[in-house]
Design a protein around this motif. Sequence first.
Motif, PDB file in Angstrom:
ATOM      1  N   MET A  44       1.103  -4.976  -4.754  1.00  0.00           N
ATOM      2  CA  MET A  44       2.422  -5.363  -5.255  1.00  0.00           C
ATOM      3  C   MET A  44       2.635  -6.868  -5.134  1.00  0.00           C
ATOM      4  SD  MET A  44       3.806  -2.676  -6.495  1.00  0.00           S
ATOM      5  CE  MET A  44       5.496  -3.260  -6.674  1.00  0.00           C
ATOM      6  N   GLY A  45       2.174  -7.454  -4.029  1.00  0.00           N
ATOM      7  CA  GLY A  45       2.303  -8.897  -3.853  1.00  0.00           C
ATOM      8  C   GLY A  45       1.485  -9.671  -4.866  1.00  0.00           C
ATOM      9  N   GLU A 102      -1.526   2.672   2.196  1.00  0.00           N
ATOM     10  CA  GLU A 102      -0.154   2.155   2.164  1.00  0.00           C
ATOM     11  C   GLU A 102      -0.139   0.625   2.306  1.00  0.00           C
ATOM     12  OE1 GLU A 102      -0.049   6.360   3.818  1.00  0.00           O
ATOM     13  OE2 GLU A 102      -1.261   4.551   4.156  1.00  0.00           O
ATOM     14  N   VAL A 139       8.863 -12.794  -2.534  1.00  0.00           N
ATOM     15  CA  VAL A 139       7.528 -12.201  -2.546  1.00  0.00           C
ATOM     16  C   VAL A 139       6.616 -12.952  -3.505  1.00  0.00           C
ATOM     17  CG1 VAL A 139       6.213 -10.114  -3.115  1.00  0.00           C
ATOM     18  CG2 VAL A 139       8.369  -9.929  -1.849  1.00  0.00           C
ATOM     19  N   MET A 173       4.991  -6.287   5.510  1.00  0.00           N
ATOM     20  CA  MET A 173       4.190  -7.152   4.651  1.00  0.00           C
ATOM     21  C   MET A 173       4.994  -8.366   4.196  1.00  0.00           C
ATOM     22  SD  MET A 173       1.101  -7.402   3.326  1.00  0.00           S
ATOM     23  CE  MET A 173       0.513  -5.696   3.513  1.00  0.00           C
ATOM     24  N   ASN A 174       6.215  -8.131   3.750  1.00  0.00           N
ATOM     25  CA  ASN A 174       7.049  -9.229   3.276  1.00  0.00           C
ATOM     26  C   ASN A 174       7.365 -10.220   4.389  1.00  0.00           C
ATOM     27  OD1 ASN A 174       7.045  -8.035   0.765  1.00  0.00           O
ATOM     28  ND2 ASN A 174       9.116  -7.202   0.925  1.00  0.00           N
ATOM     29  N   GLN A 221       6.227  -2.128   3.646  1.00  0.00           N
ATOM     30  CA  GLN A 221       6.691  -3.179   2.742  1.00  0.00           C
ATOM     31  C   GLN A 221       7.468  -4.247   3.493  1.00  0.00           C
ATOM     32  OE1 GLN A 221       9.994  -2.434  -0.131  1.00  0.00           O
ATOM     33  NE2 GLN A 221       8.480  -2.982  -1.692  1.00  0.00           N
ATOM     34  N   ARG A 222       8.353  -3.836   4.389  1.00  0.00           N
ATOM     35  CA  ARG A 222       9.119  -4.807   5.175  1.00  0.00           C
ATOM     36  C   ARG A 222       8.197  -5.647   6.048  1.00  0.00           C
ATOM     37  NH1 ARG A 222      12.797  -0.474   6.085  1.00  0.00           N
ATOM     38  NH2 ARG A 222      12.137  -0.293   8.267  1.00  0.00           N
ATOM     39  N   SER A 256       5.988   3.966   3.621  1.00  0.00           N
ATOM     40  CA  SER A 256       5.725   2.856   2.698  1.00  0.00           C
ATOM     41  C   SER A 256       6.807   1.787   2.760  1.00  0.00           C
ATOM     42  CB  SER A 256       5.602   3.382   1.271  1.00  0.00           C
ATOM     43  OG  SER A 256       4.506   4.258   1.151  1.00  0.00           O
ATOM     44  N   GLU A 257       8.060   2.208   2.922  1.00  0.00           N
ATOM     45  CA  GLU A 257       9.156   1.236   2.955  1.00  0.00           C
ATOM     46  C   GLU A 257       9.048   0.319   4.162  1.00  0.00           C
ATOM     47  OE1 GLU A 257       9.465   4.471   2.745  1.00  0.00           O
ATOM     48  OE2 GLU A 257      10.289   4.857   0.736  1.00  0.00           O
ATOM     49  N   SER A 263      -1.485  -0.853  -1.001  1.00  0.00           N
ATOM     50  CA  SER A 263      -0.479  -0.759  -2.066  1.00  0.00           C
ATOM     51  C   SER A 263       0.480  -1.940  -2.034  1.00  0.00           C
ATOM     52  CB  SER A 263       0.300   0.555  -1.937  1.00  0.00           C
ATOM     53  OG  SER A 263      -0.524   1.659  -2.226  1.00  0.00           O
ATOM     54  N   GLU A 264       0.878  -2.361  -0.831  1.00  0.00           N
ATOM     55  CA  GLU A 264       1.796  -3.490  -0.718  1.00  0.00           C
ATOM     56  C   GLU A 264       1.107  -4.809  -1.051  1.00  0.00           C
ATOM     57  OE1 GLU A 264       4.968  -3.199  -0.537  1.00  0.00           O
ATOM     58  OE2 GLU A 264       4.698  -1.025  -0.427  1.00  0.00           O
TER      59      GLU A 264
END
Length: 355
Positions: A127-128, A120, A89, A76-77, A73-74, A69-70, A123-124
């Motif tokens: 979050m965005g 996964e 973000v 996606m960002n 996240q990187r 997941s981490e 989920s990101e």
Amino acid sequence: MDTKDYHLSRRNFLKHSALGAVGLGLGIGSFEGLQQWAIGADNQPSAFGKGRVIAIKSSGIMSKGKPESEVVQRMMNEGMFTLTGKKTVADAWRTFFTPDDVVGIKINPIGGIKLSTRPEVISEIIMGLKAAGVKDNNIIIWDRFSYHLITAGFPLNQGSSGVRCYGTEPTAGYDKKIYYESLDDDYALRQDDGARSLFSTIVTQHVTAIVNVPVMKDHGIAGVTLCLKNLAFGAINNTQRFHPSPYFCDPASAEVCAHPVIKDKVRLHIVDALQACFEGGPASMKTWTMWNEERLFFGTDPVAIDRIGLEIIDRKRKENNYPTVFQKARHISTAGKKGLGVYDKDTIDFIELNV
């Protein structure tokens, strides 16, 4: 004018007049300014407009069969920062979405756990959206069939709290007033709605904005199923009639995506290509035709993204002695001709980054 021309003209009249009855209630007008700004006030591509595709790669992310997941996240960002030019973000996601939006996340769950949009990744995205101020319950993960969502690892939720998740069938149903009508089909395969394909009420009534999140994979009939095919045939019913030769889902895939009820709501495409498939799609369980592409693709231009994805899949097929699928995937060029994006590879701004 022959019979076919008459019905096609009538189809265009009907589908646009049907939309007009509900257009104001869907918040379409409120997005026009944002959309214009996104592609530039002079209708020219901006930093994240037509013809630009961002690909973010993280080597080894699928080494254990499941992404961390981490790392997602990187990826996606970085993708959103590069696409929008923003540095946070919240600012990146606010480029496309407001706190007043109800956002539908259109996934591709037909391939089960092995070959569907990954939780996964979703989920990101959630979050965005939340960073942009969108409320949990104003986020809807959706596709055509609820059982596909379940088998892909997305629990259903129709409640008044938390992120919602449900399908058009059997939950949301179809809108009898808003439809795509076409005679470019196999007459014998028409279902109850005849020459009409009704739009999901998720599209017409439940959401004000859409994030399209397909998977990178081939399609035995349409050549590939990426942004255009995932969105079009997940949003309407009565689709079987478009599959046989000589149609191969063309021009239906392009025309459905060009319909205002879709075109005016789709704001972002993110392709889950962490793991991809070059043969046996869209629901292949053949692990030997899958590979770890280890990338996420970002853009607002579905034609440009699909053109890039088509080349990647076709190259993989050639490496494994499978025939090209370019001749089948003609819906992508059709979409380009209809103004949905850039098909010419030489004019696509393709940016590849590693994180």
